[in-house]
Every structure is written in structure tokens, then in C-alpha cells.
Design an enzyme around this catalytic site. Structure first.
Site, PDB file in Angstrom:
ATOM      1  N   ARG A  44       5.068   6.450  14.568  1.00  0.00           N
ATOM      2  CA  ARG A  44       4.963   7.073  13.284  1.00  0.00           C
ATOM      3  C   ARG A  44       4.666   8.689  13.309  1.00  0.00           C
ATOM      4  O   ARG A  44       3.830   8.833  14.008  1.00  0.00           O
ATOM      5  CB  ARG A  44       4.018   6.179  12.498  1.00  0.00           C
ATOM      6  CG  ARG A  44       3.544   6.778  11.031  1.00  0.00           C
ATOM      7  CD  ARG A  44       2.559   6.042  10.507  1.00  0.00           C
ATOM      8  NE  ARG A  44       1.619   6.626   9.457  1.00  0.00           N
ATOM      9  CZ  ARG A  44       0.745   6.205   8.748  1.00  0.00           C
ATOM     10  NH1 ARG A  44       0.819   4.643   8.520  1.00  0.00           N
ATOM     11  NH2 ARG A  44       0.000   6.735   7.765  1.00  0.00           N
TER      12      ARG A  44
ATOM     13  N   HIS B  83       0.755  -1.269   0.038  1.00  0.00           N
ATOM     14  CA  HIS B  83       0.119  -0.039  -0.009  1.00  0.00           C
ATOM     15  C   HIS B  83       0.777   1.138   0.222  1.00  0.00           C
ATOM     16  O   HIS B  83       2.009   1.240   0.183  1.00  0.00           O
ATOM     17  CB  HIS B  83      -0.938   0.028   1.357  1.00  0.00           C
ATOM     18  CG  HIS B  83      -0.209   0.345   2.457  1.00  0.00           C
ATOM     19  ND1 HIS B  83       0.608  -0.933   3.108  1.00  0.00           N
ATOM     20  CD2 HIS B  83      -0.139   1.268   3.466  1.00  0.00           C
ATOM     21  CE1 HIS B  83       0.921  -0.428   4.104  1.00  0.00           C
ATOM     22  NE2 HIS B  83       0.652   0.889   4.487  1.00  0.00           N
TER      23      HIS B  83
ATOM     24  N   ASP C  53       0.419   5.047   1.828  1.00  0.00           N
ATOM     25  CA  ASP C  53      -0.261   5.771   3.003  1.00  0.00           C
ATOM     26  C   ASP C  53      -1.335   6.884   2.407  1.00  0.00           C
ATOM     27  O   ASP C  53      -1.056   7.737   2.167  1.00  0.00           O
ATOM     28  CB  ASP C  53       0.710   6.253   4.061  1.00  0.00           C
ATOM     29  CG  ASP C  53       1.434   5.225   4.799  1.00  0.00           C
ATOM     30  OD1 ASP C  53       1.062   3.958   4.887  1.00  0.00           O
ATOM     31  OD2 ASP C  53       2.543   5.340   5.282  1.00  0.00           O
TER      32      ASP C  53
END
Length: 289
Positions: A280, A108, A110
Site C-alpha cells: 500500500r 472505514h 483511511d
């Protein structure tokens, strides 16, 4: 044209060592908590040239990780994953030994389901398993460049529909089946769709790349899911060919900084019965064109 080795040696503040042919470089000789403007400019340049860059032996608190990210752009606050109470732009990705699999273990890019997807992501390794838990990256520049001229022309006319419903919709099973139980993940109040070009032009480099996120796409715009499926599956399989990828082995204190505008990534789920905790921050992007 300079070779990758020549480019890697053409820095003054940092040392850049490419780790694969298509993308990825490890940066050394720098403390991410003590950067001057010249070092920030060189890290940005290394990111644009290598698509993803890695650092070892760093020490981030939530505040210092935010401060590092803010030197490259505005931070994004995730729409569905709750951040830390005092630092809502920072969140922890927690995989406990009892979790069957974990956050991010599909190919993927983000926030593809947003009108303005993430520009970049900065991930910090806090608690790392002894073995396993690597992250793979693929260059969507390289995937585009390898297409035939006819395919490029055809894809250049197509748009792709992304949805928050695949992961955060009320019927989504992803966070109900042993994924990241210690993370506070909200259900989307309503399922929304956005339309982005299948081929996007990078706003800083001007290069063209496939724009894919296998976790988040729904269909090609103007087509049914059934009509879209063969082409999208073909493109996704093409995009993750080994020659377009690199793989990063984490350690405590490692940092990965990747450009979501020209990469996909995959958090490998090969560490059962082990804990993994990452921290993150995400940089806000703009609308793909």
C-alpha cells in the site's frame, strides 16, 4: 447528462468499464509503470467519476508503486504502521494463515483520525488466496443523496469526533487479538481526537458526501457517546446498503485506487487458513470541509 456508458467510452488513453451502478470501474489498456501526462489525467478523471478504480495484471515494486502514486499527489507516511526499511512510504499488509482476522476488516475510510485524512489509497495485490479476500466499497455520495432533505439539513450542522485511540491507543485490542501479527504496528504515544464535518464537500468535484469511518469515530461533537450512538449507527447502516456498494475480487497483480473523501471500504475476512499479502501507498489529503 451523459450516461455511465457514454462517460466510460469518452476516453482516449484508457478503457473504463463500470462494475456497479453506484461506484467502481475497471480500467484496462494501460501499464501503470509507463504513463504519459494524458493517461494520468484520464485516470484521475476516472477516479473522480467512479470513486474507486481497478487495474489487472500490473507489476509494482515499492519504488514503482511510489512513483505511480506521486503522479497524483504527495505520499502520506503512516503514523503507526511501519513502512519498508528502504521505502518508508510503502507498507505491506500481511495476513498469515494463523491470523484470526486481518487489517481493514471493518467499514472505514483511511486515516479519518488525522487532521488531514488520506486523499486516496493505492493497494497492490501480491499474494492472493485462491478464494475470498475481496474488498467492498461504498459510495458516500450515494448515501448522502438518498437522505431526506430534512436529514440533510440536520446533519449539515453536525460534526463528528474521530480518535486514533480505537485502533492505536494503549487500551485498543485490535492488534492484540490475532490481527496482522507480521506487521509492525506502533501504539500511539497519546490518544488524540480530531473534529470533522459529518457532511463533507469534495474539494475537486464539489459534491457532498457523508463522512463516516466506523472503525475510527468516537461521538458527535458536543454530545456523549451514548447520545451519539443511535444516529451514528443508523447512518452507518444506511451508508452500506447494497445499492451503494461494489465488490472487487483480487488477483495477483491487481490494483485498487480509491478516493477516501467519498467512500468507505471493507476487507472481507472470509479466507481462514490462507495467506494474503498486499502493498500500500497512501496519498496525503487535506482537512475536510
Amino acid at each position: 447528462m451523459q450516461t455511465a456508458k457514454e462517460l466510460a467510452n469518452d476516453y482516449r488513453k484508457i478503457t473504463v468499464d463500470p462494475i456497479a451502478g453506484a461506484l467502481g470501474a475497471e480500467i484496462s489498456g494501460v501499464d501503470l509503470n509507463n504513463l504519459d501526462d494524458a493517461a494520468v489525467a484520464e485516470i484521475r478523471r476516472a477516479l473522480l467519476e467512479n470513486n474507486v478504480v481497478f487495474f489487472r495484471d500490473q507489476e509494482f515494486t515499492p519504488a514503482t508503486q511510489m512513483a505511480f502514486g506521486q503522479q497524483f499527489g504527495d505520499l502520506n507516511r503512516h503514523s503507526y504502521v511501519k513502512g519498508l526499511d528502504e521505502y518508508p512510504d510503502v507498507f505491506r499488509i500481511v495476513k498469515e494463515p494463523t491470523d484470526a482476522h486481518h487489517f481493514g476488516n471493518t467499514w472505514h475510510t483511511d486515516l479519518a483520525y488525522e487532521e488531514e485524512p488520506a486523499m486516496a489509497t493505492i493497494l497492490y495485490g501480491m499474494d492472493i488466496p485462491d478464494a475470498g479476500g475481496d474488498t467492498m466499497f461504498t459510495s458516500l455520495y450515494a448515501a448522502y443523496d438518498a437522505l431526506s432533505d430534512g436529514m440533510k439539513r440536520m446533519l449539515g450542522e453536525l460534526n463528528i469526533v474521530y480518535t486514533n485511540g480505537n485502533t492505536y491507543g494503549k487500551d485498543a485490542k485490535r492488534f492484540k487479538t490475532g490481527v496482522a501479527k507480521d506487521m509492525d504496528v506502533a501504539q500511539a504515544p497519546e490518544v488524540k481526537e480530531v473534529v470533522h464535518p459529518l457532511i463533507r464537500t469534495h474539494p475537486e468535484t464539489g459534491r457532498k458526501a457523508l463522512y463516516l469511518s466506523t472503525t475510527h469515530y468516537s461521538r458527535l461533537d458536543g454530545m456523549t457517546e451514548a447520545e451519539s450512538k443511535p444516529l451514528l449507527e443508523q447512518l452507518c447502516a444506511h451508508a452500506v446498503k447494497p445499492e451503494f456498494t461494489c465488490r472487487f475480487k483480487w488477483g495477483a497483480g491487481s490494483v485498487a485506487f480509491w478516493d477516501n473523501r467519498c467512500t468507505m471500504h471493507y476487507a472481507v475476512n472470509d479466507f481462514p487458513n490462507a495467506r494474503r499479502i498486499m502493498q500500500r501507498v497512501t496519498l496525503q489529503g487535506d482537512k475536510p470541509i
